[in-house]
Design an enzyme around this catalytic site. Structure first.
Site, mmCIF file in Angstrom:
data_model
loop_
_atom_site.group_PDB
_atom_site.id
_atom_site.type_symbol
_atom_site.label_atom_id
_atom_site.label_comp_id
_atom_site.label_asym_id
_atom_site.label_seq_id
_atom_site.Cartn_x
_atom_site.Cartn_y
_atom_site.Cartn_z
ATOM 1 N N LEU A 518 0.780 -1.238 -0.040
ATOM 2 C CA LEU A 518 0.015 0.135 -0.006
ATOM 3 C C LEU A 518 0.889 1.237 0.030
ATOM 4 O O LEU A 518 0.555 2.194 -0.642
ATOM 5 C CB LEU A 518 -0.959 -0.051 1.100
ATOM 6 C CG LEU A 518 -1.935 1.172 1.117
ATOM 7 C CD1 LEU A 518 -2.970 1.191 0.148
ATOM 8 C CD2 LEU A 518 -2.744 1.135 2.708
ATOM 9 N N MET A 521 2.212 1.991 -3.438
ATOM 10 C CA MET A 521 1.093 2.228 -4.395
ATOM 11 C C MET A 521 0.664 3.634 -4.364
ATOM 12 O O MET A 521 0.414 4.329 -5.379
ATOM 13 C CB MET A 521 -0.162 1.244 -4.355
ATOM 14 C CG MET A 521 0.337 -0.184 -4.708
ATOM 15 S SD MET A 521 -1.341 -1.269 -5.068
ATOM 16 C CE MET A 521 -1.593 -1.223 -3.185
ATOM 17 N N CYS A 522 0.540 4.245 -2.910
ATOM 18 C CA CYS A 522 -0.147 5.439 -2.823
ATOM 19 C C CYS A 522 1.311 6.257 -2.978
ATOM 20 O O CYS A 522 2.303 6.120 -2.760
ATOM 21 C CB CYS A 522 -0.738 5.691 -1.468
ATOM 22 S SG CYS A 522 -1.888 4.701 -1.351
ATOM 23 N N THR A 523 0.890 7.728 -3.231
ATOM 24 C CA THR A 523 1.873 8.627 -3.455
ATOM 25 C C THR A 523 2.134 9.101 -1.929
ATOM 26 O O THR A 523 1.453 10.096 -1.515
ATOM 27 C CB THR A 523 1.392 9.869 -4.106
ATOM 28 O OG1 THR A 523 1.082 9.472 -5.592
ATOM 29 C CG2 THR A 523 2.602 10.857 -4.586
#
Length: 652
Positions: A518, A521-523
């Protein structure tokens, strides 16, 4: 004149004061000129107004009215059948200056101009006797205009006898009407001397016949019920006194047939032509008090028009003093495509609007989630659960948000998945359609911003940008760092052509999204990084546009608005920022001549092969050969080292 007339009582003459009617179009034009032309220059400007010659009395023409409108600034624009008055505009820069300026001295200065002009003329030229001046301050932020009109009037000690003789009016009215109609220009005959030759009446404005008395015709601009002429007559009377007249009859001619005659006598004992006369003339308010007027156009102008003017206000103020040579129009005219409507896209769009850009298009295929609004300023909480709980589409909602902020922007949101290298094509029809749409969007826009989350999603837009010769600006974020860069142009000299986002890579971009946790995947970035990168990305564009070579400008050249760097890298851990230059790489997987030529030849087919197999792209651009040569060089180095058994254990 009879003895009873000569001994008749004398009374001070009364006049109808002139008023002003300033249309909103006058202030609209003034604000435009102040912003774009006058700026800080408060020099006096020539303008003109007009007074109508009414034929029927109503509540609007019971006193002469000076009209000012849009055409007042165009000296050549004059309507027929109106009395035109020349004037001067004095527009000051601050409200304090407007309030503190000595109004008495100002009127005196203006009066001296009229006095000098009047005593030097030998004819009854209308323009020499009728002048107005208007003192103004323009509050362009609030659309409030403070103004005070003056009609400098020269006072001479004329008196009116108590006797009236309307026989002159009855005798000459028809002849005067005929003469005015034949002349066709009431302005030239606003004041003239009446004389007769063999029973025929004539009006003469070219010369004053030497005499101590005479008959004159004054064309009045009002239809007041009282037998009082307009105050404009006073300057003509002063002129007659200056020329030696002591006893005159004036026919006050009015279009509605209510003309009348006044007999004036000069108090010669108190008149001294060698002394400048008392000057009056400031317009009074509707309450009869001396004071300026206020025109508040904020409530009259269409809110959309107000917003449109206000958006450009701060930008145009830059040209007043700080950056007079700044070209704002070239920025405003750009059509900008934002690939990515998330954190970077939101902030870049807002900054572009601040620079006056009117055409912005978003491309994004994501939906708004609950984590977005706090970092992405174009979205709000309600957007997260709209559309049956799925969240609004980012691109469409971002476009709507821009219009809510400023209705004058042309904004569109397109939900589109950009084909990504390293992500094999699963639905060719859809991917090809997306490619076609993206290609058309590039054709329809001038500026491209790459603001997506993943590295591989920027490859195809980079290729398209080079192939279609567009200005491409890239912004990318790390946890506490950022990169803002502009891509080069194929028309630049090869030895100095700027590199692109991929020019430092020795492998083609590949899938960076699959099998990620996670946090990967997230900025995940420090929140302030996006604002800094977005602002720099927009300011870099403005600097590029100010350069005469545009996107062809060499690295770190400067313009009158600042430098035009190639790359800007920032680091928050030590709060440093660095400008870098990276030349193009002849084997680049995105901007090399080989890749661009292959793309131009095959189009979608080439793109499809690259999407399905990044190794194919490496072979085309030469990276495969570079990798093989590097491996071979490593093997040769190992052989040359000729390690023995004891030394080889640390290589395991």
């Amino acid at each position: 004149m009879s003895d009873s007339d000569k001994t008749a009582a004398r009374v001070a003459p009364k006049y109808v004061p002139i008023s002003s009617f300033v249309e909103s179009s006058f202030f609209t034009k003034l604000s435009e000129l102040k912003l774009n032309e006058f700026k800080l220059d408060s020099s006096k400007r020539d303008i003109h107004g007009f007074i109508t010659s009414p034929r029927r009395l109503n509540k609007f023409n019971d006193q002469p009215t000076l009209n000012l409108d849009l055409q007042s600034f165009d000296i050549a624009e004059k309507e027929a059948n109106n009395l035109h008055i020349s004037g001067e505009l004095y527009n000051v820069n601050t409200i304090e200056e407007f309030k503190n300026i000595n109004k008495s001295d100002l009127l005196n200065d203006w009066g001296k101009e009229v006095y000098t002009r009047l005593i030097q003329t030998e004819s009854l030229d209308y323009k020499a006797f009728n002048w107005f001046f208007i003192l103004t301050f323009s509050d362009l932020k609030k659309y409030k205009f403070y103004y005070w009109v003056a009609f400098p009037t020269l006072n001479a000690p004329w008196f009116v006898t108590s006797t009236r003789d309307d026989s002159l009016v009855e005798k000459h009215t028809k002849n005067i009407t005929r003469l005015l109609e034949n002349d066709g220009d009431s302005e030239n005959l606003a004041f003239s001397q009446l004389y007769q030759v063999v029973g025929e009446s004539y009006l003469d404005l070219n010369s004053i016949r030497s005499s101590r008395n005479g008959v004159f015709v004054f064309l009045d601009g009002c239809l007041n019920k009282e037998t009082k002429p307009s105050v404009q007559l006073k300057n003509y009377l002063y002129f007659l006194a200056y020329k030696g007249f002591e006893d005159v009859d004036v026919i006050v001619y009015r279009n509605d047939g209510s003309s009348f005659q006044v007999h004036y006598e000069l108090d010669t004992d108190s008149f001294n032509k060698n002394v400048q006369p008392k000057i009056t003339g400031w317009e009074r308010t509707s309450q009869g008090k001396l004071g300026p007027k206020l025109a508040d156009l904020g409530s009259l102008i269409n809110p959309h028009q107000l917003a449109d003017q206000a958006v450009d206000l701060n930008l145009k103020l830059m040209k007043w003093r700080i950056a007079p040579e700044l070209n704002l129009d070239i920025v405003k005219e750009q059509r900008v495509l934002l690939l990515g409507a998330g954190t970077l896209g939101s902030y870049v769009a807002r900054a572009l609007m601040g620079w006056g850009v009117r055409k912005i298009t978003f491309v994004d295929n994501g939906r708004i989630s609950y984590s977005n609004p706090v970092r992405q300023p174009l979205f709000s909480f309600k957007d997260c659960f709209s559309d049956n709980g799925q969240g609004e589409m980012k691109a469409a909602r971002a476009a709507e948000a821009l219009k809510e902020i400023f209705p004058g922007v042309s904004s569109e949101g397109i939900s589109l998945e950009v084909p990504m290298i390293g992500h094999p094509v699963s639905d060719e029809a859809k991917s090809k359609s997306n490619f076609g749409t993206l290609s058309q969007l590039f054709d329809d826009h001038d500026i491209i911003y790459l603001l997506m989350d993943s590295r591989e999603s920027r490859w195809l837009p980079t290729v398209l940008g080079y192939a279609k010769n567009k200005i491409v600006i890239n912004a990318a974020l790390g946890f506490d760092s950022y990169l803002v860069m502009r891509h080069g142009n194929l028309s630049q000299p090869e030895e100095s052509r700027l590199g692109c986002y991929y020019c430092n890579d020795v492998v083609a971009p590949n899938d960076s999204l699959t099998d990620r946790t996670l946090d990967q995947m997230c900025t995940v970035t420090r929140p302030g990084v996006a604002l800094m990168a977005s602002a720099l990305a927009v300011e870099l564009l403005v600097s590029i546009l100010q350069h005469p070579d545009g996107s062809k400008a060499a690295q770190d050249e400067s313009t009158k608005f600042g430098g035009v760097p190639h790359q800007i890298r920032g680091f928050l851990h030590n709060f440093q920022q660095t400008k870098l230059y990276a030349p193009n790489y002849k084997h680049c997987s995105a901007c090399s001549h080989t890749v661009i030529s292959k793309f131009e030849e095959e189009g979608w087919e080439f793109v499809k092969k690259c999407l399905n197999d990044s190794g194919y792209l490496e072979e085309i651009c030469g990276l495969k050969q570079v990798q093989e040569e590097a491996e071979k060089a490593t093997e040769d180095l190992m052989k040359d080292m000729d390690l023995d058994d004891e030394d080889s254990e640390w290589l395991d």
